[in-house]
Design a protein around this motif. Structure first.
Motif, mmCIF file in Angstrom:
data_model
loop_
_atom_site.group_PDB
_atom_site.id
_atom_site.type_symbol
_atom_site.label_atom_id
_atom_site.label_comp_id
_atom_site.label_asym_id
_atom_site.label_seq_id
_atom_site.Cartn_x
_atom_site.Cartn_y
_atom_site.Cartn_z
ATOM 1 N N HIS A 80 51.837 40.145 6.788
ATOM 2 C CA HIS A 80 52.509 41.112 5.981
ATOM 3 C C HIS A 80 53.936 41.481 6.502
ATOM 4 C CE1 HIS A 80 48.978 41.907 2.972
ATOM 5 N NE2 HIS A 80 48.435 42.095 4.138
ATOM 6 N N PHE A 81 54.812 41.993 5.690
ATOM 7 C CA PHE A 81 56.283 42.703 6.308
ATOM 8 C C PHE A 81 56.035 44.187 6.461
ATOM 9 C CE2 PHE A 81 56.869 38.600 4.052
ATOM 10 C CZ PHE A 81 57.645 37.900 5.000
ATOM 11 N N HIS A 82 56.428 44.468 7.837
ATOM 12 C CA HIS A 82 56.290 45.987 8.025
ATOM 13 C C HIS A 82 57.690 46.281 8.443
ATOM 14 C CE1 HIS A 82 52.039 45.950 8.095
ATOM 15 N NE2 HIS A 82 51.981 44.763 8.745
ATOM 16 N N LEU A 83 58.234 47.543 7.856
ATOM 17 C CA LEU A 83 59.542 47.900 8.081
ATOM 18 C C LEU A 83 59.185 49.513 8.355
ATOM 19 C CD1 LEU A 83 62.662 47.988 5.854
ATOM 20 C CD2 LEU A 83 61.554 50.120 6.213
ATOM 21 N N THR A 84 59.962 49.948 9.350
ATOM 22 C CA THR A 84 60.022 51.071 10.000
ATOM 23 C C THR A 84 61.400 51.925 9.555
ATOM 24 O OG1 THR A 84 58.712 50.486 11.853
ATOM 25 C CG2 THR A 84 59.983 52.445 12.029
ATOM 26 N N ALA A 85 61.174 52.740 8.849
ATOM 27 C CA ALA A 85 62.179 53.829 8.349
ATOM 28 C C ALA A 85 61.832 55.304 8.993
ATOM 29 C CB ALA A 85 62.068 54.190 6.761
ATOM 30 N N THR A 86 62.937 55.847 8.991
ATOM 31 C CA THR A 86 62.969 57.628 9.594
ATOM 32 C C THR A 86 62.863 58.418 8.246
ATOM 33 O OG1 THR A 86 64.205 57.067 11.387
ATOM 34 C CG2 THR A 86 64.290 59.290 10.769
ATOM 35 N N VAL A 87 61.689 59.005 7.820
ATOM 36 C CA VAL A 87 61.505 59.815 6.559
ATOM 37 C C VAL A 87 61.510 61.161 7.052
ATOM 38 C CG1 VAL A 87 60.009 60.165 4.807
ATOM 39 C CG2 VAL A 87 60.157 57.848 5.832
ATOM 40 N N ASN A 88 62.463 61.834 6.595
ATOM 41 C CA ASN A 88 62.753 63.318 7.006
ATOM 42 C C ASN A 88 62.834 63.528 8.448
ATOM 43 O OD1 ASN A 88 62.591 63.757 4.201
ATOM 44 N ND2 ASN A 88 60.891 64.675 3.917
ATOM 45 N N GLY A 89 63.287 62.564 9.008
ATOM 46 C CA GLY A 89 63.287 62.783 10.506
ATOM 47 C C GLY A 89 62.218 62.326 11.208
ATOM 48 N N GLN A 90 61.311 61.538 10.840
ATOM 49 C CA GLN A 90 60.099 61.108 11.640
ATOM 50 C C GLN A 90 59.925 59.565 11.165
ATOM 51 O OE1 GLN A 90 58.098 62.854 13.451
ATOM 52 N NE2 GLN A 90 59.794 64.785 13.131
ATOM 53 N N GLU A 91 59.748 58.995 12.282
ATOM 54 C CA GLU A 91 59.497 57.461 12.017
ATOM 55 C C GLU A 91 58.164 56.928 11.335
ATOM 56 O OE1 GLU A 91 59.740 54.810 15.164
ATOM 57 O OE2 GLU A 91 61.846 54.820 15.266
ATOM 58 N N VAL A 92 58.163 56.315 10.061
ATOM 59 C CA VAL A 92 57.049 55.927 9.196
ATOM 60 C C VAL A 92 57.160 54.457 9.258
ATOM 61 C CG1 VAL A 92 55.953 56.181 7.034
ATOM 62 C CG2 VAL A 92 57.143 58.055 7.979
ATOM 63 N N ILE A 103 56.934 54.007 -3.777
ATOM 64 C CA ILE A 103 56.624 54.460 -2.382
ATOM 65 C C ILE A 103 55.183 55.156 -2.350
ATOM 66 C CG2 ILE A 103 57.106 55.775 -0.179
ATOM 67 C CD1 ILE A 103 59.842 55.170 -0.964
ATOM 68 N N ALA A 104 54.374 55.010 -1.554
ATOM 69 C CA ALA A 104 53.082 55.442 -1.399
ATOM 70 C C ALA A 104 52.668 55.904 0.125
ATOM 71 C CB ALA A 104 51.716 54.902 -2.021
ATOM 72 N N LEU A 105 52.574 57.293 0.375
ATOM 73 C CA LEU A 105 52.622 57.619 1.629
ATOM 74 C C LEU A 105 51.113 58.237 1.808
ATOM 75 C CD1 LEU A 105 55.404 60.245 1.749
ATOM 76 C CD2 LEU A 105 55.513 58.074 2.928
ATOM 77 N N GLY A 106 50.618 57.549 2.974
ATOM 78 C CA GLY A 106 49.134 58.080 3.194
ATOM 79 C C GLY A 106 49.329 59.470 3.535
ATOM 80 N N SER A 165 51.725 53.477 4.911
ATOM 81 C CA SER A 165 52.193 53.940 3.686
ATOM 82 C C SER A 165 52.944 52.449 3.268
ATOM 83 C CB SER A 165 53.193 54.999 4.088
ATOM 84 O OG SER A 165 52.762 55.955 4.402
ATOM 85 N N LEU A 166 53.133 52.593 1.850
ATOM 86 C CA LEU A 166 53.615 51.265 1.175
ATOM 87 C C LEU A 166 54.906 51.580 0.652
ATOM 88 C CD1 LEU A 166 50.354 50.541 -0.814
ATOM 89 C CD2 LEU A 166 51.021 49.779 1.267
ATOM 90 N N LEU A 167 55.661 50.509 0.786
ATOM 91 C CA LEU A 167 56.986 50.419 0.422
ATOM 92 C C LEU A 167 57.311 49.734 -0.851
ATOM 93 C CD1 LEU A 167 59.581 51.829 1.097
ATOM 94 C CD2 LEU A 167 60.178 49.613 2.198
ATOM 95 N N GLY A 168 57.025 50.413 -1.955
ATOM 96 C CA GLY A 168 56.840 49.503 -3.383
ATOM 97 C C GLY A 168 58.329 49.205 -3.829
#
Length: 189
Positions: A80-92, A103-106, A165-168
């Protein structure tokens, strides 16, 4: 030094002690046969544990964010392809999922980015690989991937244990180009 770093240091120190002890016994010609075999099995087990740890948590490929607004995401060991993004100041860490509509957040990631899953209104449902789950619509204040910044991004929190979490597609559509080049997923603005 974090707690994980300390535990790794203790683990590697114990591994060195066991291997060193096994070598001393073997080279000195002392110690009974049972003791040497026991030490050999401990060394084999420790080596197998080290190899498994490296394989699972080792040097996973990481994305490259280029100044041109291009993001290159290498395929992971899991395919799979995994991407790290900063969401509201936190790495996800997201799994890029073209089969997900948004986008689906756990729940764990939602908590880390300042959304309390227990206080959300789960008014929708979604079909996942594990069946139907309840969803709560949310708005993410800020998502950053390198120099790319998006504000007020619609997403959903899933009312089920999600291993991440999923990036859709709703987010992927914000890119001008989504393509594959060999084992790279390319996102361009």
């Amino acid at each position: 030094m974090t707690g994980d770093d300390t535990m790794q240091l203790v683990y590697y120190g114990a591994l060195l002690l066991v291997i060193g002890g096994a070598m001393v016994f073997e080279l000195a010609g002392r110690g009974g046969r049972v003791l040497r075999q026991l030490i050999l099995w401990v060394v084999i087990f420790a080596g197998a544990t080290l190899a498994a740890n490296w394989w699972i948590e080792g040097d996973a490929p990481v994305q490259q964010v280029l100044e041109s607004g291009r993001i290159e995401i290498p395929v992971g060991r899991d395919g799979h392809f995994h991407l790290t993004a900063t969401v509201n100041g936190q790495e996800v860490r997201f799994m890029v999922d073209t089969g997900a509509s948004s986008i689906a957040l756990g729940p764990a990631d939602a908590r880390r980015v300042g959304l309390d899953p227990d206080d959300l209104a789960y008014v929708g449902t979604a079909m996942t690989a594990n069946g139907r789950v309840e969803t709560a619509p949310v708005t993410i204040d800020r998502i950053e991937i390198g120099d790319i910044v998006d504000r007020n991004v619609r997403a959903f929190v899933i009312a089920a244990d999600l291993d991440g979490s999923l990036l859709g597609m709703s987010y992927l559509r914000t890119f001008a180009r989504v393509s594959f080049e060999g084992d790279l997923l390319i996102l361009e603005r």
